[in-house]
Structure formats: structure tokens, C-alpha cells
Scaffold this active site. Sequence first.
Site, PDB file in Angstrom:
ATOM      1  N   HIS A 165     -29.349 -92.676  91.288  1.00 38.92           N
ATOM      2  CA  HIS A 165     -29.119 -92.517  89.851  1.00 38.92           C
ATOM      3  C   HIS A 165     -28.059 -91.438  89.678  1.00 38.92           C
ATOM      4  O   HIS A 165     -28.324 -90.262  89.918  1.00 38.92           O
ATOM      5  CB  HIS A 165     -30.414 -92.114  89.162  1.00 38.92           C
ATOM      6  N   ASP A 185     -33.404 -94.066  83.027  1.00 40.00           N
ATOM      7  CA  ASP A 185     -33.466 -92.671  82.578  1.00 40.00           C
ATOM      8  C   ASP A 185     -33.148 -92.441  81.107  1.00 40.00           C
ATOM      9  O   ASP A 185     -33.155 -91.313  80.654  1.00 40.00           O
ATOM     10  CB  ASP A 185     -32.496 -91.845  83.447  1.00 40.00           C
ATOM     11  N   ASP A 234     -25.746 -89.673  87.078  1.00 39.13           N
ATOM     12  CA  ASP A 234     -25.432 -89.492  85.663  1.00 39.13           C
ATOM     13  C   ASP A 234     -23.919 -89.416  85.493  1.00 39.13           C
ATOM     14  O   ASP A 234     -23.247 -88.660  86.188  1.00 39.13           O
ATOM     15  CB  ASP A 234     -26.123 -88.228  85.147  1.00 39.13           C
ATOM     16  N   HIS A 271     -26.175 -91.542  78.660  1.00 38.97           N
ATOM     17  CA  HIS A 271     -27.406 -90.917  78.167  1.00 38.97           C
ATOM     18  C   HIS A 271     -27.505 -89.399  78.322  1.00 38.97           C
ATOM     19  O   HIS A 271     -28.587 -88.839  78.098  1.00 38.97           O
ATOM     20  CB  HIS A 271     -28.643 -91.616  78.740  1.00 38.97           C
TER      21      HIS A 271
END
Length: 1004
Positions: free
Chosen positions: A267, A379, A269, A584
Site C-alpha cells: 500500500h 485505506d 500512499d 486519500h
Amino acid sequence: MHDRRREIEARLTRALDERLRPAIHTTVAPLTVEVWHVPPAGDGHVGEPVPFEVARDAAYERCAVGEPWGPAWGTSWFRLTGHLPTEVDAAEAVVDLGFTGAQPGFQAEGMVYRADGSIVKGLNPRNDWVPVSTSSAAATGAHQVEWYVEAAANPTVLTGFRPTVLGDRLTTSADPLYALARADLCHRETEVAELVADLEVLDGLGRSLPDDQRSREILYVVEAALDALDLGDVVGSAGRARELLAGVLRAPAGSGGHVVSAVGHAHIDSAWLWPVRETVRKVARTVANVVQLMDTDDSLVYAMSSAQQWAWLQAAYPELFARVKEHVEQGRFVPTGGMWVESDTNLVGGEAMARQFVLGKRWFAEHLGVEPREVWLPDSFGYTAALPQIVTLAGMRWFLTQKISWNTTNPFPHHTFWWEGIDGTRVFTHFPPVDTYNAELTGDELAHSAANFRDKGAATHALAPFGYGDGGGGPTREMLGRARRTADLEGSPRVRVETPEAFFVAAEEEYADRAPVWAGELYLEIHRGTYTSQAAMKDGNRRCEHLLREAELWSTTAAVRGLLEYPYDALRSAWETVLLHQFHDILPGSSIAWVHREARATYARVMGDLEAIIEPALDALAGDGAGDGTDLVAFNAAPMARLGVPGLGAAAPADDRLVSSARPTEDGGATLESDVFRVRLDGTGVIRSILDLRHDREVLPPGGAANLLELHPDHPNRWDAWDLDAHYRHQVVPLTDVDDLRVDGDAVVVKRSFGASTVEQRIALHVGRIEIDTEVDWHESEKVLKLRVDCDVHADEARYETQFGHVVRPTHVNTSWDAARFEVCAHRWALVSEAGYGVALANRTTYGHDVTRHPRAGGGTYSRIRASLLRAPRFPDPDTDQGRHAFRHAIVPGARVSDAARAGYGLNLPLRRRPGRAVEPLVRVEGGPAYVEAVKLAEDGSGDVVVRLYEPLGARTRVRVTPSFETTSTEVVDLLERRLEVDDRDGAELSLRPFQIVTLRFRR
Ligand SMILES: [Zn+2]
């Protein structure tokens, strides 16, 4: 037995930490190290990254192990050279950049290049080795290595979640953060590495089991293996110990029981505690590790989301991208998610939510020839109830997240279920019960996945994404070693390394006909501050979304009329930028100062670019202003011609401002009056009465207030920018001190100061609404500012605009689920109503709202709608929201949903005027109501016109959409503009069910 068990476990832990893991690499020779620190250029203490070619030719200096490097955000290049005797097989280098014990991914990282610029792999805290190719060694009798390591000094301290100046390269210090800890050529002791994996798996399994036959058996065998080991000669005794463990590792799991589909993943970001530019490098380092691992271990399957991250890789690392593509073709490196980025879904507007999938899936189709079918949003901070329909229309079949496990009040009751959206569309959904998207496949995690799985008994399949995220380097060979051992092991869930699609197919086959249904939004019971933090992100996003709507509408109209070329590239580029910023941690306002500083500049640039598309299109449409010069064309992109607002391309010069007057009153207050409203402000500048003359009704409850600004302390228990905790409401200061109250034309202006801040409100009457402009010069810290409007309306529920419709939420707190939604997201309006009468609050930039009910003097309850204007968290950005902000809200008395929507569109889409001739709308929408959300030319460049509309009230309706241009045929298509099988048309008439989205493609 407990003491005995604890003793053996403690003995194993120490042996692993101090003897076994360190024995995996035997040093053969140290590497010679030289370093070049990228020098600062212009502002800041550190230099920005440079291309490999620049770094290779730089002037390097000798560097010793132990030498410090890396002020925060700096880049240092290490040149490593060495000589490997030919007899060394399984040769590897170990390069420790000075990794800390902190989480991998939030600290130093490196990328290893060969002298020719090709990439070897990444360097990460728990992945600090470099393979040495010995293929040429046999011929030469020795092997020479020369590597260049691009080392990034990303600061660890940010994960402390406390205010710091390290979040921007412009404010950080020049102090080095790291010291090179090791650079050696080594022999990898394969047998020791395998023994470590054996023991880790058995230790984890043994701890997860009850005190039964199997766990005792494992315990005694582990003890026997430790007895067989010579800790003074681990390499020499590892084989002996492994022989003793072989039996318990061979015992099969048998059939039935929990099955874990392990999906290699990282993951990453797209920006967060690092700037966007660093994400590009993080993606490359992790992908380099994955490709290296795939080349040497054919069990790995890796899923990577976010077309944007793939596009970065393709542009900045073409050689690596080409290697990835080979694995994509084999089906092992799997594009997933289908979105441009893993966006927020609360704040993103309807059309932009659709475009996340349109642009994402088009990219995967064009560049990789694949179509992901599963939505991958592990997420994001809650999931809008509009998503099931949007994702289904984008051709997605399945949905995955795990974030709802973060709920602080109510544990979500299912892990696998059908999720039903506002229109009734259902999508098969899974929350990995492992409760992390960074699994390591430890015994603990596997046991947690099985025990935590709420659908166990009825279902057996769960997914577990494994790999270190955020620049931690992704999956490792150690994780794959654990997966191999737990594929079929007595007492353990069975682990299969496979694709997300393989998981969903199996889970659906097993459970689809019995899975429970969850209707409505997946509200995240935490991170409620993200609807408000970093107000400039909210403003930038909202403005860009609406400018994109205008730019596409007017460009399409001008292109179809043959006046201008359609600006495909400029529009696509603007969309890509806006979609990236919906990531996000950017739009929600939870990134470091650097990210938001750049984003503010980017939004300003995109707004300018879009105006430069809109204005020429309008000029072309209006013509040369010929005639007597008095004709005026008004352009408004609002979709509701029927409701009196200028419609799609219509020429309706009427202003929606009406004749009104404002005058001071004797008590120091003021009144505003029109044919429709009489509004009274008292001497504190607060609206105390709104008389709706059409309905002969007072809008405010006895003692109520509108336009009232309220200030609360805002000290969340955990994450500053993310969280607004319920206790913020325990203290409140109404802002009623007035510096100045005056009548200015037909408006009333009120100025106040509070703390270190000032605010000016301008209140004026418009057709059907009372507009409040609020300009704040904000210099508070850890406070939240709310705009309050009391309504004399007794309502059990409130309606809030979301993508392509609205959601209904209770105003009461009967259950813990209702109570937890004490701050919610709305798009352009929120509405409370009782039978026959409602009041809406519409807005131009804000999202956070709370609606509460209060006892009313004289009986009953009244409703209070509040919009959240500003916060001032101190982490990650210590100066969040400091400075000037402008808000516009409208109180809409007597509002139905259509009136609220009209006000919402009206505040967000400016009326643009120029002299010229009337312009015929490109399409006419009759019947309905159905609102048009987009008018554009088809993505494929065919010149076909695409019109997207939806039913906004939650009703059944019929609508006729008539083009004013030549067409050869009309099709109902999906979001990707592909013909749909289901076509509900009756001739030119469409039948829409509640909240249905329909996309029409007019072929030309
Ligand atoms: Zn994230």
C-alpha cells in the site's frame, strides 16, 4: 506447563534475534564506499533528486561505514565497489543505510543501480540485500561489482504524529538523520535462512493454538531443535536442527477450515508523510524488489493499484516498466482496483468519482491490455453509498477494503457481504479479517484472520494483502517462505498465494447466495476531521470539479457546432491532476505541509488552465456580439432548465438575484427584505428571524439563530488532521462580539474578531435563498469553526447530497451507530424537513456537517444544521489552514430536494455573461427531473457526444433527452462508454428508477 512453554518461547526468541538471523549472511569482504550528497539548489537545505546519469558522473568522496548522511529529504548517492573471489556461491551484498527499528516505509530507502544505469533492486529496512550475479565469475575467476545506491533520507520522526517542521523541505534542518551501518559482500547461508523460516512458522503457529496435542508437539520439537543447534556454529548445525522439525512441518491441514488468499501487495500512499515526487521513487523501489523476487521465485503474485502509479513508473522508469509488463502478461503482476488513484470517496464529486474509474481503467486497457474487476480501496476514510452503482457501471464486480475495522464504536458485523447502494445496486464485498493491508503472513496474523472472520462457519475464504507498504519494499522472500510452509499445515489456515480475482471467484462461488446484505454507506467511525482539514484542498477540488464540468460542456458545444477543436489533451491532463489530488491523504487534508503547499499551487494552475478552455469556447458560442449590441447571453452549466435556472447552454440572461432592500434598525441590528423573505439581525449581527412570506412561516425556532459562528476547542485523542472527536462539543464559544455592523447596498455586513483571527460576513437575499459569504482570516490553533443555522423543523432524519443523489441519516442518537455519526459528509447541500416544509443549507466549498435536534420552547423539537468551516490541527502540517479563506453558504427556506439541489448547483456554477446571440442548448432534457452531470465528447476520440444524467429525488421518472445536432444512433452505455445490454428506453424516452445513473452516447 505455562512456565515451560514461556521458557522455550523465550529461548527461541533470543536465539532467533541474536544468533540465527545474524548468521544468515557471512561476510566475505567489505565493499569500498564513496558518497556524493546531492547539493542544495536555491531554497532549502537539501537538493532534490537527480537522474542517474547526473549522479554517476558526480564527484564522489571516500566514505566509511558509520559516517552520517542525509538531512531530512536529502538524497545521497553511494558508489559501492568490491571484489568477490570465485568460490563464493549464493553471493549477496548487505547494505544497511542506517535503518532504524521504526516501521519500514517511513525512513531511509535506497535504489541500487548497475554502472550502466539498469536497476538491480531496492534497499529497505527489512530487505537490505543485493544479489550478486556470478554468471561471469566462472570465466574471469573473480567477480567485480560496481553499484550506485540512490539513498533517500526520508525522516522517521513524522510517524511520531507530533508537530514538527520536518514536513517541508523549506523548513527542515540540515542535520543528518542516518549513518551508513554496513556494506559487505557476503555468502548467504541458505540452510540457516530456511531454519529461521521453519522456526518462525512453528513458533507463530504454536502460540496461536490452544494448549492441545498439536501445540505441545510443536513445542517439544522446537526445543529439540534448539538442543541440536550449536549457537557457536549455527551454520554447521542448522541442517541437524531442520531435520528434527521436518516431521511437524509435513503434517497436512486436511480439508475444510479457513483459507487465506495471500496477495502480494504494497500500500503506497500517493502522497502523505512525503511529497508526490517521493512517491514516484517509492513505487519504483518497491516494484524493483517485486520484479527481482518474481524473477527468482515463481510463487509470487503481486497486485498493484492506481493507474497513476503505473503511469509514473512508465514515464520515469521505462526499463523497469518493461520488465513489469512481462510479468503482467504472465498474470503474476496484477493491475488491481481500476481507479486513477485510491481516492477518498466521501468528498469526491459524482462525475469525478466516475472518472476515477474511467481514466484508471482506460489506462490499464491501453497500456497493459487488462481490465481489473475488483475495486481496491483498503485505506480510504469511509465509503459513499453511491459507490455500488458507480463501480458496477464501471464494469467492476467486487469491492475490497479493510478500513472499517478501524471503527472506534461499532465493530462491523460482516467480512464478506453484499453491499447495497442508494439506488439498490449490490456489489460483492470483502473486508480482509486479517485487519491489515501490510500483512507479513505470520502465525499471529493467520490465526487472527481465521478467528476474526465473522462469516466463519458459512464461509471459509478470506484475503490477506501481504508486503511492507509505503516504501517498505513490498513482499519479501521471507514472507513467501512462510506462505509455502502454511500452504497445507496442520493447525494453520491454508495459505494460497493468488490474485484478488481468484479469491473473489472462490468466495463468491462459496457464499454469494447466502451472504448478508449491508445497505447504505460504509461510514468510518474515525477520521471525521478529514471532511474539513486543509480547507484549500476542499475549495480547490470543488472549484476544479465544476470548472471541468463547464469546460467539457462548452467545449463539446463549440466542437459540435464546428467552432473549435475539442481540447482532448488539455482536459485529460486537468482531469488526471484533479483525480490525483483526490488521493486519500491529499483531498482529506492529512498530508505534510509540503504536499498541501504544492497542491494549492497546482489547483490554482489547473483553475487557470480550465478558464482558458471555457472562456474561448463561450466567446465562440456567443459569436462576435453583432446586432445592436444589447443582446446578452448568459451561460450557466446548471442542469435544471425546468427549475428556472438557465439550463444547458441556454441563453437566459435573467439574474437570479432579486430586488431586495437592507436597512439598519434602532437596536443596532438590521433587516433585509424582499417579496419572499423578511430577515432580522440583532445588534450582535446574528440572524434572529427569517420570515418566509410565501408560506407565512417563521423559519427559526423561538430563540434560534442563523449565520451564527461557533468556535470549539479541537484536541483529538489520536491523529490531529484526521480526527474530530465527540468531546469537541463539550465546550463552545458563540462569536457574537461585533466590530462593525453596517448596511452595504442591499446586503448587511458584519465584522468580528476573535483570538488572533477576524471574520467578515456578508448577508444578502437572492431568489429563494439567503446567501452568507464568510471571509475568515484564520490564525487559531486546535480549534474548529462551525456555521450554525437553526430551523423550526421537527425532523427524524436529514438528507445530504452525495454522488448522483443523496443519503438519509437520522438526526437522533438512538443507537450507537447513529450516535457515532456525529460529523458527516455532505456535498453541496444538507436538508431537514417535516411534512410540507424543509430548510436546506447549501454550500460552495465545505463538506463536514452535523445536524442535531433540540427541545423547542413551546413544545416539540427543532433542527440545527451546522457546516464545518475550518480546523487548525498541528500534525502533519503544523500551520494547517492559517490565513485567509472564503466560504459561501445559502439558507433555503421551504426547500424540497430539488430546491436544495438547485441552490447547490447555483452556488457552485457561476453565471457567465457576454454580448452576443442566443445559443441553442446541445441537448434538451424534458420530463424528469433528471439532472445532467456531464456532457462531453467520447473518450475514444470518435467525436460522439456523451451525456450522463441521473434521477435525483429517489423517485421513478421518465425523461426525454433530445440532441440538437445530427446523430446516427443513440446508445445507453456504461461509464467507459461501452454499449450496455440493458436498455430501458421506450423510443426516445428513458425510464429511470430512484437514483439511477444513465449514460447516453450519441453517435455522429
Ligand atoms: Zn493509505
